[in-house]
Design an enzyme around this catalytic site. Structure first.
Site, PDB file in Angstrom:
ATOM      1  N   ASN A 184       0.837  -1.188   0.000  1.00 14.62           N
ATOM      2  CA  ASN A 184       0.000   0.000   0.000  1.00 14.62           C
ATOM      3  C   ASN A 184       0.879   1.248   0.000  1.00 14.62           C
ATOM      4  O   ASN A 184       2.031   1.212   0.428  1.00 14.62           O
ATOM      5  CB  ASN A 184      -0.907   0.026   1.224  1.00 14.62           C
ATOM      6  CG  ASN A 184      -2.141  -0.830   1.051  1.00 14.62           C
ATOM      7  OD1 ASN A 184      -2.674  -0.956  -0.051  1.00 14.62           O
ATOM      8  ND2 ASN A 184      -2.618  -1.423   2.137  1.00 14.62           N
ATOM      9  N   GLU A 217      -1.273   0.985   8.567  1.00 11.41           N
ATOM     10  CA  GLU A 217      -0.553   1.756   7.552  1.00 11.41           C
ATOM     11  C   GLU A 217      -1.221   3.104   7.286  1.00 11.41           C
ATOM     12  O   GLU A 217      -0.981   3.707   6.248  1.00 11.41           O
ATOM     13  CB  GLU A 217      -0.485   0.958   6.252  1.00 11.41           C
ATOM     14  CG  GLU A 217       0.330  -0.310   6.342  1.00 11.41           C
ATOM     15  CD  GLU A 217       0.401  -1.050   5.028  1.00 11.41           C
ATOM     16  OE1 GLU A 217       1.499  -1.146   4.453  1.00 11.41           O
ATOM     17  OE2 GLU A 217      -0.649  -1.532   4.562  1.00 11.41           O
ATOM     18  N   LYS A 250      -5.006   4.109  -6.655  1.00  9.60           N
ATOM     19  CA  LYS A 250      -5.326   3.166  -5.587  1.00  9.60           C
ATOM     20  C   LYS A 250      -5.295   3.850  -4.230  1.00  9.60           C
ATOM     21  O   LYS A 250      -6.100   3.527  -3.340  1.00  9.60           O
ATOM     22  CB  LYS A 250      -4.357   1.989  -5.605  1.00  9.60           C
ATOM     23  CG  LYS A 250      -4.786   0.907  -4.620  1.00  9.60           C
ATOM     24  CD  LYS A 250      -3.776  -0.176  -4.464  1.00  9.60           C
ATOM     25  CE  LYS A 250      -4.227  -1.130  -3.355  1.00  9.60           C
ATOM     26  NZ  LYS A 250      -3.193  -2.096  -2.981  1.00  9.60           N
ATOM     27  N   SER A 252      -7.750  -3.734   5.183  1.00  6.20           N
ATOM     28  CA  SER A 252      -6.536  -4.175   5.872  1.00  6.20           C
ATOM     29  C   SER A 252      -6.298  -3.354   7.131  1.00  6.20           C
ATOM     30  O   SER A 252      -5.792  -3.873   8.141  1.00  6.20           O
ATOM     31  CB  SER A 252      -5.331  -4.083   4.931  1.00  6.20           C
ATOM     32  OG  SER A 252      -5.151  -2.741   4.476  1.00  6.20           O
TER      33      SER A 252
END
Length: 308
Positions: free
Chosen positions: A109, A268, A186, A256
């Site tokens: 990511n 993250e 993304k 996630s």
């Protein structure tokens, strides 16, 4: 099934849900894959193989598992799947194990991991990849796949061979010179969904219909677009349309970030909404919606694991 070209030797560093999906797909197609992961996960893989519970099949896939990168055989390609905050440290650990011709493919990511990894692996070829897959680890040695699985890979010396191997293994893969725009695209999707799913501890399909959530997501996306424009990034498609469609393709997906919070692990978020906030500050672009989501996730991180 055996690969149509000589099999690749593949190391998956950071064998979580993303690494297990892509490594497992390659192993299922006949490539030699070694997962580097935690002891419980590695023990389960060694005993029974990796259970891949996907939307297409449910199989035990045989591959190798080790606890340290130094114990993996020399690789043609490393699928670099560690969390973004561990990029430099894992890169330094990996450095001594790489052959001169090994391709290190970042399946992470965020938008700057490949650049950060190049600073610690200056003599090796590092390529960014954009990952579109919904997966989770249902337990040690057990991968659950909820949908999608495409890859977009940055051009590199052996990128075409790796892309062909993925495609033959059932993973739609494209080599594109415009990976930076795809990574930002993304990032916009992740910024819209991940924190909201994490704070609510609910999958996308339960979050989006809630009162006010669609407008919050639109505000987040608008801020991301303003920061991207200030960075000189031209996105390849309409992010608002993509955000609206994503929930239909992944209604049962828990982000996630939500999975990390539930386990009491660091998230993250600094590399998702937090990155948008930092770049907005540097470029003079206000990002209040992203800041609120970032701050709330950081607050929930302090709470620890969600009670069972």
């Amino acid at each position: 099934m055996a690969p149509s070209t000589p099999p690749l030797q593949v190391t998956v560093l950071g064998a979580g849900a993303v690494g297990c999906f892509y490594g497992g797909m390659l192993a299922r197609a006949g490539h030699r894959v070694t997962l580097v992961g935690r002891p419980a996960h590695v023990d389960a893989v060694r005993r029974e193989g990796l259970r891949m519970e996907t939307r297409m099949f449910d199989e035990q896939v045989r591959l190798q598992g080790v606890i340290r990168a130094a114990d993996a055989p020399p690789a043609d390609v490393v699928l670099f799947c560690v969390k973004s905050m561990d990029t430099e440290g894992a890169g330094r650990e990996l450095r001594a194990t790489l052959r001169p011709d090994t391709l290190v493919l970042c399946l992470q990511n965020g938008v700057d991991n490949a650049d950060r990894l190049r600073t610690v692996l200056p003599e090796h070829e590092v390529a960014a990849a954009v990952v579109y897959v919904a997966t989770e680890m249902a337990g040690p040695g057990h991968l659950r796949h909820h949908g999608r699985g495409e890859l977009v890979i940055e051009p590199a010396r052996t990128a075409d061979r790796v892309a062909q191997a993925f495609a033959a293994a059932g993973v739609p893969t494209e080599v594109s010179p415009d990976v930076r725009s795809a990574l930002w695209f993304k990032l916009v999707l992740n910024s819209a969904y991940n924190a909201i799913s994490a704070i609510a501890q609910k999958p996308y399909g339960e979050c989006v219909p809630a009162p006010g959530i669609r407008q919050v997501m639109r505000d987040v996306v608008d801020e991301c677009l303003a920061v991207a424009a200030a960075e000189g990034i031209r996105l390849p498609a309409d992010p608002h349309a993509a955000v609206d469609k994503l929930v239909a393709s992944m209604p049962s997906q828990l982000s996630s970030t939500a999975q990390d919070l539930a386990r009491g692990k660091p998230t993250e978020i600094d590399f998702l909404n937090g990155h948008v906030v930092r770049r907005g500050e540097a470029l003079g672009v206000p990002t209040p919606a992203n800041r609120v989501l970032w701050a709330l996730v950081k607050l929930v991180e302090q709470r620890g694991p969600t009670p069972a």
